[in-house]
Design a protein around this motif. Structure first.
Motif, PDB file in Angstrom:
ATOM      1  N   ASN A 250       0.838  -1.200   0.000  1.00  0.00           N
ATOM      2  CA  ASN A 250       0.000   0.000   0.000  1.00  0.00           C
ATOM      3  C   ASN A 250       0.875   1.254   0.000  1.00  0.00           C
ATOM      4  O   ASN A 250       1.993   1.241   0.504  1.00  0.00           O
ATOM      5  CB  ASN A 250      -0.916   0.024   1.233  1.00  0.00           C
ATOM      6  CG  ASN A 250      -0.150   0.355   2.517  1.00  0.00           C
ATOM      7  OD1 ASN A 250       0.808  -0.319   2.872  1.00  0.00           O
ATOM      8  ND2 ASN A 250      -0.559   1.392   3.211  1.00  0.00           N
ATOM      9  N   GLY A 251       0.342   2.333  -0.554  1.00  0.00           N
ATOM     10  CA  GLY A 251       1.075   3.603  -0.591  1.00  0.00           C
ATOM     11  C   GLY A 251       0.223   4.735  -0.086  1.00  0.00           C
ATOM     12  O   GLY A 251       0.061   5.756  -0.774  1.00  0.00           O
ATOM     13  N   ALA A 252      -0.323   4.569   1.119  1.00  0.00           N
ATOM     14  CA  ALA A 252      -1.219   5.585   1.689  1.00  0.00           C
ATOM     15  C   ALA A 252      -0.500   6.567   2.595  1.00  0.00           C
ATOM     16  O   ALA A 252      -1.048   7.617   2.929  1.00  0.00           O
ATOM     17  CB  ALA A 252      -2.353   4.907   2.461  1.00  0.00           C
ATOM     18  N   LEU A 253       0.729   6.255   3.023  1.00  0.00           N
ATOM     19  CA  LEU A 253       1.465   7.174   3.885  1.00  0.00           C
ATOM     20  C   LEU A 253       1.939   8.373   3.068  1.00  0.00           C
ATOM     21  O   LEU A 253       2.274   8.239   1.881  1.00  0.00           O
ATOM     22  CB  LEU A 253       2.668   6.473   4.510  1.00  0.00           C
ATOM     23  CG  LEU A 253       2.359   5.302   5.442  1.00  0.00           C
ATOM     24  CD1 LEU A 253       3.655   4.644   5.898  1.00  0.00           C
ATOM     25  CD2 LEU A 253       1.534   5.761   6.637  1.00  0.00           C
ATOM     26  N   PRO A 254       1.985   9.568   3.669  1.00  0.00           N
ATOM     27  CA  PRO A 254       2.386  10.751   2.897  1.00  0.00           C
ATOM     28  C   PRO A 254       3.846  10.692   2.476  1.00  0.00           C
ATOM     29  O   PRO A 254       4.729  10.405   3.277  1.00  0.00           O
ATOM     30  CB  PRO A 254       2.131  11.906   3.870  1.00  0.00           C
ATOM     31  CG  PRO A 254       2.148  11.291   5.232  1.00  0.00           C
ATOM     32  CD  PRO A 254       1.613   9.903   5.060  1.00  0.00           C
ATOM     33  N   LEU A 255       4.099  10.985   1.205  1.00  0.00           N
ATOM     34  CA  LEU A 255       5.457  10.925   0.679  1.00  0.00           C
ATOM     35  C   LEU A 255       6.316  12.087   1.141  1.00  0.00           C
ATOM     36  O   LEU A 255       7.538  12.039   1.008  1.00  0.00           O
ATOM     37  CB  LEU A 255       5.414  10.874  -0.848  1.00  0.00           C
ATOM     38  CG  LEU A 255       4.886   9.564  -1.448  1.00  0.00           C
ATOM     39  CD1 LEU A 255       4.685   9.702  -2.955  1.00  0.00           C
ATOM     40  CD2 LEU A 255       5.823   8.409  -1.139  1.00  0.00           C
ATOM     41  N   TYR A 256       5.700  13.155   1.668  1.00  0.00           N
ATOM     42  CA  TYR A 256       6.519  14.248   2.180  1.00  0.00           C
ATOM     43  C   TYR A 256       7.111  13.906   3.543  1.00  0.00           C
ATOM     44  O   TYR A 256       8.002  14.604   4.024  1.00  0.00           O
ATOM     45  CB  TYR A 256       5.708  15.544   2.282  1.00  0.00           C
ATOM     46  CG  TYR A 256       4.601  15.520   3.309  1.00  0.00           C
ATOM     47  CD1 TYR A 256       4.851  15.802   4.639  1.00  0.00           C
ATOM     48  CD2 TYR A 256       3.298  15.217   2.932  1.00  0.00           C
ATOM     49  CE1 TYR A 256       3.834  15.763   5.584  1.00  0.00           C
ATOM     50  CE2 TYR A 256       2.290  15.192   3.862  1.00  0.00           C
ATOM     51  CZ  TYR A 256       2.550  15.463   5.183  1.00  0.00           C
ATOM     52  OH  TYR A 256       1.551  15.430   6.109  1.00  0.00           O
ATOM     53  N   HIS A 257       6.638  12.814   4.155  1.00  0.00           N
ATOM     54  CA  HIS A 257       7.174  12.392   5.448  1.00  0.00           C
ATOM     55  C   HIS A 257       8.166  11.255   5.232  1.00  0.00           C
ATOM     56  O   HIS A 257       8.013  10.426   4.337  1.00  0.00           O
ATOM     57  CB  HIS A 257       6.044  11.938   6.378  1.00  0.00           C
ATOM     58  CG  HIS A 257       6.498  11.729   7.778  1.00  0.00           C
ATOM     59  ND1 HIS A 257       6.995  10.526   8.221  1.00  0.00           N
ATOM     60  CD2 HIS A 257       6.558  12.577   8.826  1.00  0.00           C
ATOM     61  CE1 HIS A 257       7.336  10.639   9.489  1.00  0.00           C
ATOM     62  NE2 HIS A 257       7.082  11.864   9.886  1.00  0.00           N
ATOM     63  N   ILE A 258       9.173  11.181   6.088  1.00  0.00           N
ATOM     64  CA  ILE A 258      10.285  10.251   5.882  1.00  0.00           C
ATOM     65  C   ILE A 258       9.852   8.789   5.890  1.00  0.00           C
ATOM     66  O   ILE A 258      10.413   7.957   5.173  1.00  0.00           O
ATOM     67  CB  ILE A 258      11.393  10.520   6.948  1.00  0.00           C
ATOM     68  CG1 ILE A 258      12.736   9.946   6.485  1.00  0.00           C
ATOM     69  CG2 ILE A 258      10.989  10.002   8.312  1.00  0.00           C
ATOM     70  CD1 ILE A 258      13.357  10.733   5.367  1.00  0.00           C
ATOM     71  N   TYR A 259       8.829   8.427   6.664  1.00  0.00           N
ATOM     72  CA  TYR A 259       8.325   7.049   6.715  1.00  0.00           C
ATOM     73  C   TYR A 259       7.780   6.630   5.346  1.00  0.00           C
ATOM     74  O   TYR A 259       8.115   5.575   4.811  1.00  0.00           O
ATOM     75  CB  TYR A 259       7.249   6.978   7.799  1.00  0.00           C
ATOM     76  CG  TYR A 259       6.611   5.630   8.085  1.00  0.00           C
ATOM     77  CD1 TYR A 259       7.066   4.437   7.542  1.00  0.00           C
ATOM     78  CD2 TYR A 259       5.520   5.560   8.957  1.00  0.00           C
ATOM     79  CE1 TYR A 259       6.461   3.229   7.834  1.00  0.00           C
ATOM     80  CE2 TYR A 259       4.909   4.359   9.268  1.00  0.00           C
ATOM     81  CZ  TYR A 259       5.369   3.194   8.693  1.00  0.00           C
ATOM     82  OH  TYR A 259       4.745   1.996   8.990  1.00  0.00           O
ATOM     83  N   GLY A 260       6.935   7.480   4.754  1.00  0.00           N
ATOM     84  CA  GLY A 260       6.404   7.177   3.434  1.00  0.00           C
ATOM     85  C   GLY A 260       7.451   7.254   2.341  1.00  0.00           C
ATOM     86  O   GLY A 260       7.425   6.477   1.380  1.00  0.00           O
ATOM     87  N   LEU A 261       8.387   8.170   2.502  1.00  0.00           N
ATOM     88  CA  LEU A 261       9.389   8.419   1.471  1.00  0.00           C
ATOM     89  C   LEU A 261      10.423   7.304   1.359  1.00  0.00           C
ATOM     90  O   LEU A 261      10.804   6.895   0.255  1.00  0.00           O
ATOM     91  CB  LEU A 261      10.092   9.751   1.752  1.00  0.00           C
ATOM     92  CG  LEU A 261      11.126  10.227   0.733  1.00  0.00           C
ATOM     93  CD1 LEU A 261      10.479  10.513  -0.608  1.00  0.00           C
ATOM     94  CD2 LEU A 261      11.851  11.470   1.261  1.00  0.00           C
ATOM     95  N   VAL A 262      10.880   6.774   2.496  1.00  0.00           N
ATOM     96  CA  VAL A 262      11.967   5.789   2.469  1.00  0.00           C
ATOM     97  C   VAL A 262      11.445   4.363   2.630  1.00  0.00           C
ATOM     98  O   VAL A 262      11.567   3.531   1.722  1.00  0.00           O
ATOM     99  CB  VAL A 262      13.023   6.104   3.557  1.00  0.00           C
ATOM    100  CG1 VAL A 262      14.116   5.027   3.565  1.00  0.00           C
ATOM    101  CG2 VAL A 262      13.649   7.468   3.295  1.00  0.00           C
ATOM    102  N   PHE A 263      10.853   4.049   3.768  1.00  0.00           N
ATOM    103  CA  PHE A 263      10.441   2.676   4.062  1.00  0.00           C
ATOM    104  C   PHE A 263       9.300   2.241   3.136  1.00  0.00           C
ATOM    105  O   PHE A 263       9.350   1.176   2.517  1.00  0.00           O
ATOM    106  CB  PHE A 263      10.011   2.593   5.532  1.00  0.00           C
ATOM    107  CG  PHE A 263       9.786   1.195   6.068  1.00  0.00           C
ATOM    108  CD1 PHE A 263      10.041   0.060   5.312  1.00  0.00           C
ATOM    109  CD2 PHE A 263       9.315   1.021   7.359  1.00  0.00           C
ATOM    110  CE1 PHE A 263       9.826  -1.212   5.825  1.00  0.00           C
ATOM    111  CE2 PHE A 263       9.105  -0.239   7.879  1.00  0.00           C
ATOM    112  CZ  PHE A 263       9.357  -1.358   7.112  1.00  0.00           C
ATOM    113  N   ASN A 264       8.273   3.078   3.039  1.00  0.00           N
ATOM    114  CA  ASN A 264       7.072   2.683   2.307  1.00  0.00           C
ATOM    115  C   ASN A 264       7.309   2.602   0.798  1.00  0.00           C
ATOM    116  O   ASN A 264       6.947   1.607   0.162  1.00  0.00           O
ATOM    117  CB  ASN A 264       5.947   3.663   2.619  1.00  0.00           C
ATOM    118  CG  ASN A 264       4.573   3.164   2.221  1.00  0.00           C
ATOM    119  OD1 ASN A 264       3.590   3.888   2.332  1.00  0.00           O
ATOM    120  ND2 ASN A 264       4.455   1.939   1.758  1.00  0.00           N
ATOM    121  N   SER A 265       7.928   3.620   0.214  1.00  0.00           N
ATOM    122  CA  SER A 265       8.055   3.644  -1.248  1.00  0.00           C
ATOM    123  C   SER A 265       9.403   3.114  -1.750  1.00  0.00           C
ATOM    124  O   SER A 265       9.455   2.105  -2.458  1.00  0.00           O
ATOM    125  CB  SER A 265       7.810   5.062  -1.772  1.00  0.00           C
ATOM    126  OG  SER A 265       8.730   5.987  -1.218  1.00  0.00           O
TER     127      SER A 265
END
Length: 568
Positions: A250-265
């Motif tokens: 899933n890619g629901a975490l915001p990409l401007y935040h480090i969690y979404g930017l690195v771990f998630n995507s």
């Protein structure tokens, strides 16, 4: 003494001469699996359109070629968008620094970030156009350097009419124009100092701080996660391996935040997984996406976990194909984790912990564990050393609480334009997290407070509090007590009906507080009672990824206590 190195095995070689874009789009690391041929990189959850590597490369080149002769540094002010990462990679191709901003910011908040980063251009969403334009003008950035992502119907009245420059127009122009830039190539070792991002910290003291993150930091964290999870290693049967090419995240975490930017995507891309990008989170649509796209991996934050555990619609969806769930940003209670196991019996379940300053993950669910219900934030990733430091500066023993201090190859360089905070937080290669934890000998980390010598996990009490019918949200902190050491104090957001009752009279408000305290006392051992009391608040402060800003409420509790003493 509570200083321990990761037990998760050796750390792979970390290249220090690549930008993040080159590492993800162009290189093949020995730890990286081969992606399956029919597996798209990004799936647009609205349309189902899959976007592959070659299309992403072409769009990145086109945008970089157009930006080269138009603009300088880039600030992204938008919710998730299929071209969000294209803009990130285009900036890196040019040697520029990217800074992501919360799309809910006011013009004043955005202006502050623009000035801190010295941004000369904004890429925004049509819905945020007016705010972006106001902040740009206040920062001295010309109107023509405010560019809009393309959405259905744009350009339109939201983005200044047909004269507005869009990202697609720039990509088209860049692809139709002869090459006008030479991609930035790093010298050996330069990845340790060349900046990739200005990501903003939670801002628990004063205004948010720009965290200066070099290219090696996200690359290192991706490789740490890969080693921790044994990616591309035949450590068990294929069906049981945790991260595999062809899996879907899933890619629901915001990409401007480090969690979404690195771990998630970016970690998903490294593993050969597809990334189902969500522009705006809606829980029912989220459930539909899990089923429609057969999403196997869920990277979440506590508010989303609470919805999964409590929303009545969950029972209407078959989620049995989900194989992995982790939650970051704030600890989860055992009660919530047990409920997750009921909903996702086939999934590996656990928690992760990290910070912007460590460029994301410090601990995560150990590969040896299928489901961790202990309340642990997981074990240290390879290459990380951690200490627990007491208030007097001495090292705590294993199992004793203190401040978590870590050393990791993914550490940031410091805070931009803030030498004082940098010296306080980054000390001789170590990063002070400010979080109260205990470490066990197996390198597991637990967030803690201590009452009369007994260790109490705030998340455990928060899970109990969320079971009370009047409680919508909560955060538990410890307040100093001469007799007990610390006492648990609960800040509580009431549900609307309860809030109306509390506002009707002081007596009604007190009755609700007593009911909440009794609920905890009836369900927990005596030393876990809310002896520090209950305080009603309008909202629990959190950062954009959902992490509880516990330090903010600890400071608030100290101020309240000092004010009370002054009146006596």
């Amino acid at each position: 003494m509570a200083e321990i190195q990761s037990l998760a095995g050796p750390l792979p070689t970390i290249p220090d001469n690549l930008t993040l874009a080159q590492f993800i789009l162009d290189s093949q690391h020995p730890a990286r699996p081969i992606r399956t041929a029919d597996s798209p990189w990004i799936i647009d959850d609205r349309t189902g359109r899959g976007i592959g590597l070659e299309e992403l490369r072409v769009r990145t080149y086109g945008l970089a070629n157009a930006l080269c002769f138009r603009y300088g540094i880039i600030l992204l002010f938008s919710p998730n968008h299929v071209d969000y990462l294209v803009a990130v990679w285009a900036a890196h191709r040019l040697g520029a620094v990217m800074s992501g901003a919360n799309p809910l910011f006011s013009a004043g908040e955005l202006e502050y970030q623009m000035r801190e980063t010295r941004a000369k251009m904004i890429i925004t969403h049509p819905d945020s156009w007016g705010v972006a334009l106001e902040a740009a003008r206040a920062s001295g950035v010309p109107d023509e350097k405010v560019v809009a992502f393309d959405v259905e119907g744009a350009p339109d009245e939201r983005v200044g009419g047909p004269t507005c420059v869009t990202v697609q127009a720039l990509i088209t122009q860049g692809l139709e124009t002869p090459p006008s830039f030479v991609e930035r190539r790093l010298e050996e070792g330069e990845g340790k100092t060349k900046l990739a991002f200005y990501n903003f910290s939670s801002g628990t003291t004063g205004r948010p701080k720009a965290v200066a993150i070099p290219h090696i930091a996200p690359i290192a964290n991706i490789l740490q996660l890969a080693a921790h999870n044994k990616v591309n290693q035949n450590y068990c049967p294929w069906e049981e391996q945790r991260f595999r090419p062809g899996d879907i995240c899933n890619g629901a975490l915001p990409l401007y935040h480090i969690y979404g930017l690195v771990f998630n995507s970016h970690f998903s891309f490294f593993c050969g997984m597809s990334f189902v990008l969500t522009a705006k989170f809606n829980f029912i649509e989220f459930l539909k996406n899990i089923v429609t796209y057969r999403i196997t991996h869920l990277l979440l934050v506590p508010p989303q976990i609470v919805l999964l555990c409590k929303h009545p619609a969950v029972k209407d969806y078959d989620l049995s194909h989900v194989r992995y769930i982790t939650s970051g940003a704030a600890p989860l209670s055992r009660e919530l984790m047990e409920r997750l196991v009921e909903i996702f019996p086939n999934a590996a379940l656990g928690q992760s912990y990290g910070t912007t300053e460590t460029c994301t993950v410090v601990t995560s669910l150990a590969i040896e564990k299928k489901q961790d219900l202990s309340g642990s934030a997981g074990t240290l990733l390879p290459g990380i050393t951690a200490r627990v430091v007491k208030p007097d500066g001495s090292l705590a023993d294993f199992g004793e609480p203190g401040e978590l201090v870590v050393k990791t190859p993914s550490i940031a360089l410091g805070y931009s334009n803030n030498e004082k905070s940098t010296k306080e937080t980054f000390v001789d290669g170590w990063m002070r997290t400010g979080d109260e934890v205990k470490i066990e000998k197996n390198a597991e980390i637990f967030e803690m407070l201590k009452v009369r010598g007994f260790q109490v996990a705030p998340a455990e009490l928060e899970g109990c509090l969320l079971d009370h019918p009047d409680v919508a949200d909560t955060c538990v902190v410890g307040i100093t007590d001469d007799y007990s050491g610390e006492l648990p104090l609960a800040f509580v957001v009431l549900r609307p009906e309860a809030g109306k009752r509390a506002e009707s009279s002081a007596s009604a408000a007190n009755d609700i507080k007593q009911s909440i305290m009794k609920h905890v006392a009836d369900n927990k051992v005596a030393y876990k009672k809310l002896a520090g009391g209950v305080e009603f608040v309008d909202m629990i402060p959190k950062n954009p990824s959902g992490k509880l800003l516990r330090r903010v409420l600890r400071d608030k509790a100290r101020e309240m206590r000092a004010s009370t003493k002054a009146k006596l």
